[in-house]
Design a protein around this motif. Sequence first.
Motif, PDB file in Angstrom:
ATOM      1  N   PRO A   5       0.818  -1.227   0.000  1.00 34.54           N
ATOM      2  CA  PRO A   5       0.000   0.000   0.000  1.00 34.54           C
ATOM      3  C   PRO A   5       0.842   1.264   0.000  1.00 34.54           C
ATOM      4  O   PRO A   5       0.447   2.276  -0.574  1.00 34.54           O
ATOM      5  CB  PRO A   5      -0.831  -0.103   1.284  1.00 34.54           C
ATOM      6  N   MET A   6       2.039   1.193   0.592  1.00 32.62           N
ATOM      7  CA  MET A   6       2.928   2.363   0.601  1.00 32.62           C
ATOM      8  C   MET A   6       3.278   2.768  -0.837  1.00 32.62           C
ATOM      9  O   MET A   6       3.235   3.945  -1.193  1.00 32.62           O
ATOM     10  CB  MET A   6       4.207   2.010   1.379  1.00 32.62           C
ATOM     11  N   MET A   7       3.603   1.766  -1.664  1.00 30.80           N
ATOM     12  CA  MET A   7       3.948   2.045  -3.060  1.00 30.80           C
ATOM     13  C   MET A   7       2.744   2.651  -3.800  1.00 30.80           C
ATOM     14  O   MET A   7       2.890   3.618  -4.554  1.00 30.80           O
ATOM     15  CB  MET A   7       4.391   0.756  -3.771  1.00 30.80           C
ATOM     16  N   GLY A   8       1.576   2.076  -3.559  1.00 32.75           N
ATOM     17  CA  GLY A   8       0.368   2.575  -4.228  1.00 32.75           C
ATOM     18  C   GLY A   8       0.066   4.011  -3.855  1.00 32.75           C
ATOM     19  O   GLY A   8      -0.200   4.855  -4.724  1.00 32.75           O
ATOM     20  N   VAL A   9       0.143   4.300  -2.544  1.00 38.73           N
ATOM     21  CA  VAL A   9      -0.169   5.661  -2.083  1.00 38.73           C
ATOM     22  C   VAL A   9       0.902   6.646  -2.575  1.00 38.73           C
ATOM     23  O   VAL A   9       0.587   7.783  -2.947  1.00 38.73           O
ATOM     24  CB  VAL A   9      -0.315   5.694  -0.537  1.00 38.73           C
ATOM     25  N   MET A  10       2.150   6.195  -2.610  1.00 38.90           N
ATOM     26  CA  MET A  10       3.205   7.103  -3.085  1.00 38.90           C
ATOM     27  C   MET A  10       3.048   7.390  -4.587  1.00 38.90           C
ATOM     28  O   MET A  10       3.386   8.477  -5.053  1.00 38.90           O
ATOM     29  CB  MET A  10       4.602   6.529  -2.803  1.00 38.90           C
ATOM     30  N   GLY A  11       2.545   6.400  -5.319  1.00 40.36           N
ATOM     31  CA  GLY A  11       2.240   6.628  -6.738  1.00 40.36           C
ATOM     32  C   GLY A  11       1.183   7.714  -6.867  1.00 40.36           C
ATOM     33  O   GLY A  11       1.301   8.631  -7.692  1.00 40.36           O
ATOM     34  N   ALA A  12       0.151   7.612  -6.013  1.00 43.36           N
ATOM     35  CA  ALA A  12      -0.912   8.636  -6.023  1.00 43.36           C
ATOM     36  C   ALA A  12      -0.345   9.982  -5.594  1.00 43.36           C
ATOM     37  O   ALA A  12      -0.747  11.034  -6.111  1.00 43.36           O
ATOM     38  CB  ALA A  12      -2.035   8.207  -5.086  1.00 43.36           C
ATOM     39  N   PHE A  13       0.623   9.945  -4.657  1.00 38.32           N
ATOM     40  CA  PHE A  13       1.262  11.195  -4.203  1.00 38.32           C
ATOM     41  C   PHE A  13       1.957  11.906  -5.379  1.00 38.32           C
ATOM     42  O   PHE A  13       1.865  13.133  -5.512  1.00 38.32           O
ATOM     43  CB  PHE A  13       2.273  10.903  -3.082  1.00 38.32           C
ATOM     44  N   VAL A  14       2.649  11.115  -6.213  1.00 35.80           N
ATOM     45  CA  VAL A  14       3.348  11.722  -7.356  1.00 35.80           C
ATOM     46  C   VAL A  14       2.356  12.482  -8.249  1.00 35.80           C
ATOM     47  O   VAL A  14       2.621  13.599  -8.688  1.00 35.80           O
ATOM     48  CB  VAL A  14       4.115  10.648  -8.171  1.00 35.80           C
ATOM     49  N   PHE A  15       1.184  11.855  -8.475  1.00 41.54           N
ATOM     50  CA  PHE A  15       0.139  12.530  -9.250  1.00 41.54           C
ATOM     51  C   PHE A  15      -0.250  13.860  -8.616  1.00 41.54           C
ATOM     52  O   PHE A  15      -0.286  14.895  -9.269  1.00 41.54           O
ATOM     53  CB  PHE A  15      -1.129  11.670  -9.290  1.00 41.54           C
TER      54      PHE A  15
END
Lengths: 261, 340
Positions: B42-52
């Motif tokens: 989930p950390m990777m997923g949320v960080m991907g959303a953070f980049v957006f």
Amino acid sequence: MSSINKSIQQITALEELAHRDTLLNKLAPSVKLIITFIYVITVISFRPLDVSGLVFFASFPVFLMIIGEIPFQVLLSRCMIALPFAFFAGLSNLFLEKNTIFYFGKFGITEGEITFTSLMLKAVLTVMAVLLLVASTSMNDLIYTLISLHIPSILVIQIMMTYRYMSVLLKEASLMYHAYLLRAPKEKSIKLNDMGTFLGQMILRSIDRAERIYHAMQCRGFNGGMEFSKREKLGIKGWITVVVAGSLIIILRVVNINKIL
Amino acid sequence: MHMSDSLVSFAVGTTMAAVSTGAVGYSIRKIKKTDLDNSKIPMMGVMGAFVFAAQMINFTIPGTGSSGHIGGGILLAALLGPYPAFITLTSVLIIQALFFADGGLLALGCNIFNMGFLTCFIAYPFIYRQILKKSVTPKRIALAAILAVVIGLQLGSFSVVVETTASGVTELPFRSLLIWMQPIHLAIGIIEGVITGAVLSFVYKSRKEIIMNSLEKGTQKKISMKRVLVIFAIAAIFIGGFLSYFASSNPDGLEWAIQGITQGSEIVNSSKTHLKAQELQENTAILPHYSFDGEAQDSVLGTSVSGVIGGIVTLVVTIVSGLVIMKIKKNKGNRVVTDK
């Protein structure tokens, strides 16, 4: 601020379109994915001077737009994002390829003008094809399709989570941005000096959120993988659709319809 | 820096897709084997959303009046480590291609390589980590981030130039395209690097363990220079040998194959302009009886105009058939309602 709201609107607009009950939406997602790939590759394969061949290929997105009842404006506004780089890359052709190929009345049409048009047409058609796929297929269906195509679950989970949390973090970013501007009324956007702290805060909040999400997922039995009751298979109907549509696209490319007509 | 489908040829697109798929597969294997506990998913997923979300925040560039935003490659690598960062960036690029028309399906391999591979597997291990090898301080983190972002972006834009030139879509010579692309990305890189450095320094000061954890993990599992070089060698062989052959002698590999099927290369012995005109005429030889007159130039004009007319006719037929299908569907729906 407006760009944040615009992004949230963009995400929801396509998602809403994907959940309707149209002929295009009813098609199996894997069928649409395979046909889109065939179409994109075929469009790209056209020679730079073959503009009229590309015109025939414009029928495909137009037909899908009609049976998918997809508003033209939504797709066109998305298309504009993809065009600038293609436009600048093609612009040089206008200046460097100055051989006049034929005359249209008094106006000479140069090789550069034809190749530029061809490049822009390709850009519009390929982007339209991908947007039509997404506008007629829900995110869950796309995820099932990726799993059916044996894409590794780690990557699929990433795509799913990033997509789901995009709008959540965008809303949070919008709130923080708004709060910043209220405290700095003279600024139009965030000052370069404050950007480190601003984004740093956002990262810390995101990390905390990710930890909470992980605990919630654990409570629901998350073990690092994805479990699905539904695994989509193409089926006879799907294969027939792929073969018919794929053959039509390839025939349109290989057979010179201009000569037949 | 996202390349769209129209900028890549079939050969370049598929080759880069093969290279990127290899890198994604290798990263996933590496993550599964060594790097990942479930909490990082989930950390990777949320960080991907953070980049957006972070890319939507514009900041003012002093003295210019314009604004910019961050890219996120080095930032993700510094927070998550290179392999998870690469997978996160790949998913971000897939979403951008699908939902935002930023990039394309065929160009996805190029974009993953240019923006993901080069930052996570070249700039991060060989610049960022090397600078922080001896000691980690906020200043060193800032310096490492600036240099890594600048070099990552320079490599990325260089790669865009190579791929665009190999695809043969622009008449701009390789050198001119390079002169146009590199300085723009140098300026972008410096600003993005300063922001990334400031963000990472802030995170280091507030939550030291986040930066240190990914650095220490990276130390235990060093990226093998040999493997990076092997991937580069494969890419170079493909681009330098296979692709340049197709790019120069034939505009496109698929097109070459189609030419083979249709045996359409009949043009012999003529001036360049005449050859182009003939090619155009061949491609647009629709409704030949409607050519304007017997003169060569006019014939080209006639056929090309009739070619476009043919295309429009097809388009109209398509629209009409689509509308008919919709009408039938609506009638069916109405009938079901009245039957009830």
